[in-house]
Enzyme design. Structure first.
Site, PDB file in Angstrom:
ATOM      1  N   ASP A   1      75.048  -1.194  52.373  1.00  0.00           N
ATOM      2  CA  ASP A   1      74.802  -0.710  53.732  1.00  0.00           C
ATOM      3  C   ASP A   1      75.853  -1.374  54.623  1.00  0.00           C
ATOM      4  O   ASP A   1      76.435  -2.396  54.243  1.00  0.00           O
ATOM      5  CB  ASP A   1      73.392  -1.110  54.159  1.00  0.00           C
ATOM      6  CG  ASP A   1      73.148  -0.860  55.635  1.00  0.00           C
ATOM      7  OD1 ASP A   1      73.362   0.275  56.080  1.00  0.00           O
ATOM      8  OD2 ASP A   1      72.769  -1.821  56.336  1.00  0.00           O
TER       9      ASP A   1
ATOM     10  N   ASP B   1      66.857   0.900  54.657  1.00  0.00           N
ATOM     11  CA  ASP B   1      67.478   0.670  53.351  1.00  0.00           C
ATOM     12  C   ASP B   1      66.453   0.562  52.219  1.00  0.00           C
ATOM     13  O   ASP B   1      66.826   0.584  51.047  1.00  0.00           O
ATOM     14  CB  ASP B   1      68.308  -0.630  53.372  1.00  0.00           C
ATOM     15  CG  ASP B   1      69.446  -0.573  54.367  1.00  0.00           C
ATOM     16  OD1 ASP B   1      70.071   0.499  54.456  1.00  0.00           O
ATOM     17  OD2 ASP B   1      69.699  -1.572  55.052  1.00  0.00           O
TER      18      ASP B   1
ATOM     19  N   ASP C   1      69.625  -4.439  54.416  1.00  0.00           N
ATOM     20  CA  ASP C   1      68.814  -5.408  55.164  1.00  0.00           C
ATOM     21  C   ASP C   1      67.735  -4.786  56.022  1.00  0.00           C
ATOM     22  O   ASP C   1      66.887  -5.499  56.541  1.00  0.00           O
ATOM     23  CB  ASP C   1      69.720  -6.266  56.058  1.00  0.00           C
ATOM     24  CG  ASP C   1      70.246  -5.476  57.248  1.00  0.00           C
ATOM     25  OD1 ASP C   1      70.588  -4.289  57.052  1.00  0.00           O
ATOM     26  OD2 ASP C   1      70.297  -6.041  58.351  1.00  0.00           O
TER      27      ASP C   1
END
Length: 794
Positions: free
Chosen positions: A483, A688, A684
């Site tokens: 990410d 996600d 995080d």
């Protein structure tokens, strides 16, 4: 047949109940099943061993059978066969969904139905020949382990003291020194070793035999008893006045060597649990509570949420909390792996177990006991060390047939040597050597000791591995998907570019900072941070006015200034300077947010152009470079626009970018990447979590959401991207140790048993080799404790 009362979660209507009932009736050997929607329970009549199949059928139908975890302390296990027998005994009990027994930690972790009788579980272990207790009643495990180790040390010393006079004459004979003890003296020395110090082997062997199973203790008891019995026979048939050929020394030395191996093994196993003990030692028992203006020393267990705690310099924080007063630094090295003390000021969070630095702090309690970050870390490490790696299933299958196979080989050895014309003495000694060398201790310790050492050292450096399966999968990762925001970038805007017109950048930054004083807007904070880093003194601002949806205006140094977006530029009447047009276009293509600094005078003019953007985290480039040197493909998956995502990818050297991706699509992209190899997803945030769960192994960054951490198999305690390759490295090294240990455990037997069967291995040497095999396996695992993550600047 057993009557199961299964709790069922997820049913919302009569059709759900019907679906569950049909699923249960479809399981083999189910004689009756009924589902009650109101109580959310199912009554099922089926054999006890079908419980796992019933649960699987409910889950396949789309519902859940909630279980609870029970941890038991098991004593008396000596080898992989013992582990298998305890698991089989527990799995036969009503209400037990699954069982995992760990030889190294001497623990059993069970998933059971609510209401399962724990006393029945303890009795089942006792009936299998072992002792068990719930961890709640096992009060001081560290002290118990120390007492047990001390007892083993005394038994070992006594065994060596009694065995030494028996073996010393044999060692001196090649040098022409003949000091052979008389038969009665050898008998007096060997008997206490055989039946007092060696009683543990007979006791465990009998319990295993009674339950119809085999274990290492049977091999030792049979082998040493055969040597002892042969000595008695030789003594009895030898005419008076002649020295009989005795083997008391072989039996005594074998037991002494096995006790030596057990002692060294226990010491080494204690070191593998050092990470847990170190973390537990961080929790202070007392704290200073401030109540009504009075400081009072109280037990940590007496604190409540919202209590105000005074933490003096050098003290450990007893709770998780928020700083209310004071400035200091906190040493969080043993919790997060962060080597440098972290500055703490009002509003900052502090973690239980960390050490306060130079200042007195007043904190407000936000988490206590089992809910603190430290307690959660300890639980994660304990769970990982208690779990069984998938590769262990191979060991379990081998251990079930190992001891019976060895007994058969020993019998074949005995009869083969007799058939070849050797005397009973030689045939029996060779059979004894087979029994003694073939110990499955090393086989049972190979995997759990490596997992304990690997997860322990990883935890000390801020890498929490949730379970053994995540560790085993992570070693083979070939693709890492990141990410962007909060993972590779800081997640907060900073000044990425500044282009001034007619003055230097410092002057433009000073004027913009003066305008933004007191503003809480994220871009204002970025400007003020830039001023702080540049050491600029800000002039006062007057007539400050927020311009909704456009920016801000005010007077600085007698100049009328504005700072805002393109709409403000168009409204101001200032023309965009030619030299800024190209920069503005390029920075917008990168996904930057632009702000123009404008002075309103007779002729409005642009003083500077600011471009704001998310900045890379320290170490992000190093992390990607490290992964690429290991031939691991890196992908960037982001919900940001292509310009912003592409700019980050180019800076880091990531070739594959997936931009403007919705959370559900992140999981889809991870699924597509899985076709190309073993995928790790690093993220995080809540968005996600689906992708973390979809990957072969999810890695959650420290400081992220609890949802992300729950979905991930590995949690990094601080947001340093360099911990990603470090986590994969410790997983690779741990799995390598598992394979090395299993290789040596198998090779000892593959080489040793034929040597013993062909008469090329003395029983005493076989005993020494058997003891060495366990010690070498544990010692090899302990080498992982020297591992350090390769982080530049640390």
């Amino acid at each position: 047949m057993s009557n199961f009362d299964l709790p069922i979660r997820g049913m919302t209507c009569a059709s759900c109940a019907g679906r569950v009932e049909r699923a249960l009736r479809g399981v083999a050997q189910v004689s009756d099943a009924s589902v009650n929607l109101a109580s959310e329970r199912a009554r099922v009549q089926a054999p006890t061993e079908q419980l796992s199949a019933l649960v699987a059928a409910v889950e396949k139908a789309g519902y859940e059978v909630p279980g609870q975890t029970v941890d038991l302390a098991i004593s008396g296990m000596t080898c992989a066969s013992c582990v298998g027998r305890v698991e089989r005994a527990l799995n036969k009990q009503p209400g037990v969904l699954s069982t995992s027994v760990n030889l190294a930690t001497e623990r059993a972790r069970l998933q059971v139905l609510p209401g399962t009788d724990s006393q029945a579980l303890l009795k089942a272990v006792d009936a299998a020949g072992y002792s068990a207790s719930t961890l709640e009643t096992t009060t001081d495990t560290g002290a118990n382990a120390e007492r047990q180790l001390r007892g083993e040390r005394w038994r070992l010393a006594l065994a060596l003291l009694l065995a030494a006079p028996l073996v010393l004459p044999m060692l001196l004979t090649p040098f022409g020194v003949h000091l052979m003890l008389p038969a009665w003296a050898q008998f007096m020395l060997a008997t206490p070793v055989q039946f007092i110090l060696g009683a543990r082997f007979y006791h465990a062997a009998w319990h295993a035999l009674r339950s119809g199973a085999g274990n290492m203790d049977q091999l030792v008891a049979l082998g040493t008893s055969a040597g002892y019995g042969l000595s008695l026979y030789q003594w009895a048939i030898t005419p008076a006045g002649q020295m009989p050929h005795l083997y008391f020394e072989a039996s005594a030395v074998i037991i002494a060597l096995i006790l030596l191996g057990k002692y060294l093994e226990s010491r080494a196993k204690r070191q593998t649990t050092g990470a847990i003990r170190t973390l537990q030692a961080l929790r202070p028992d007392e704290a200073t509570r401030l109540q009504g203006g009075v400081e009072q020393r109280v037990a940590a267990s007496a604190l409540s949420i919202g209590d105000r705690i005074v933490v003096r310099p050098g003290e450990r924080f007893a709770v998780d909390g928020k700083v209310l007063e004071g400035h200091s630094h906190a040493d969080e090295a043993l919790i997060s792996g962060e080597s440098m003390p972290q500055a703490k000021a009002p509003g900052d969070r502090v973690t239980a177990g960390a050490i306060n630095g130079e200042g007195r702090l007043l904190i407000e309690t936000t988490a206590l006991g089992a809910e603190t970050v430290l307690a959660r870390i300890i639980r994660l490490v304990e769970d990982a060390q208690a779990a069984k790696a998938p590769i262990q299933k191979l060991v379990d299958r081998v251990s079930q047939v190992f001891v019976p196979a060895v007994l058969l080989i020993a019998l074949l050895t005995l009869f083969a040597w007799l058939a070849l014309g050797s005397g009973i003495e030689q045939a029996l000694l060779n059979a004894v050597a087979v029994l003694v060398i073939a110990c499955p201790c090393a086989l049972g310790l190979a995997t759990p000791t490596a997992i304990m050492a690997g997860t322990g050292v990883a935890a000390r450096h801020g890498i929490l591995i949730k379970d053994a399966e995540a560790l085993e999968v992570a070693h083979g990762v070939t693709v890492v998907a990141f990410d962007k925001t909060g993972t590779l970038t800081s997640g907060t805007p900073r000044i990425a570019h500044l282009h001034s017109v007619g003055s230097d950048d410092h002057e433009s930054l000073r004027l913009a900072g003066a305008l933004q004083q007191g503003s809480e807007h994220p871009l204002a904070k970025a400007v003020l941070l830039g001023c702080q880093e540049a050491g600029l003194a800000l002039a006062p601002v007057s007539a400050s006015q927020a311009l909704a949806g456009r920016g801000i205006a005010g007077d600085v140094d007698g100049r009328q200034l504005q700072l805002g977006n393109r709409r403000l530029l168009e409204e101001s009447g200032a023309a965009e300077p030619t030299e800024l047009a190209e920069s503005a276009q390029r920075w917008e293509a990168e996904g930057r947010t632009l702000s123009w600094l404008i002075e309103q005078a007779d002729t409005p003019r642009v003083l500077a152009l600011f471009a704001f953007g998310d900045t890379l985290k320290d170490g992000a480039g190093e992390a990607i470079a490290t992964l690429k040197t290991r031939h691991i493909d890196c992908h960037l998956i982001s919900g940001d626009n292509p310009g912003s995502a592409g700019a980050v990818a180019r800076q880091l050297g990531i070739d594959s970018v997936h931009a403007q991706v919705l959370p559900a699509d992140k999981a889809r992209i991870v699924g597509e990447l899985k076709a190309n190899g073993v995928v790790a997803m690093v993220g995080d945030g809540i968005n996600d979590a689906p992708a973390l769960a979809a990957a072969h192994v999810g890695i959650a960054m420290g400081g992220g959401t609890d949802v992300a951490m729950q979905a991930a198999g590995i949690t990094l305690m601080r947001g340093d991207p360099r911990l990603v390759p470090a986590a994969l490295d410790i997983a690779r090294r741990t799995y390598a140790k598992i394979r090395q240990n299993l290789f040596w455990a198998f090779i000892y037997n593959l080489v040793g048993i034929p040597l013993a069967a062909f008469g090329l291995l003395d029983p005493m040497l076989a005993g020494a080799a058997m003891a060495l095999s366990s010690v070498s396996v544990v010692s090899n695992a302990l080498l992982l404790k020297t591992w350090r993550p390769h982080l530049a600047g640390r």
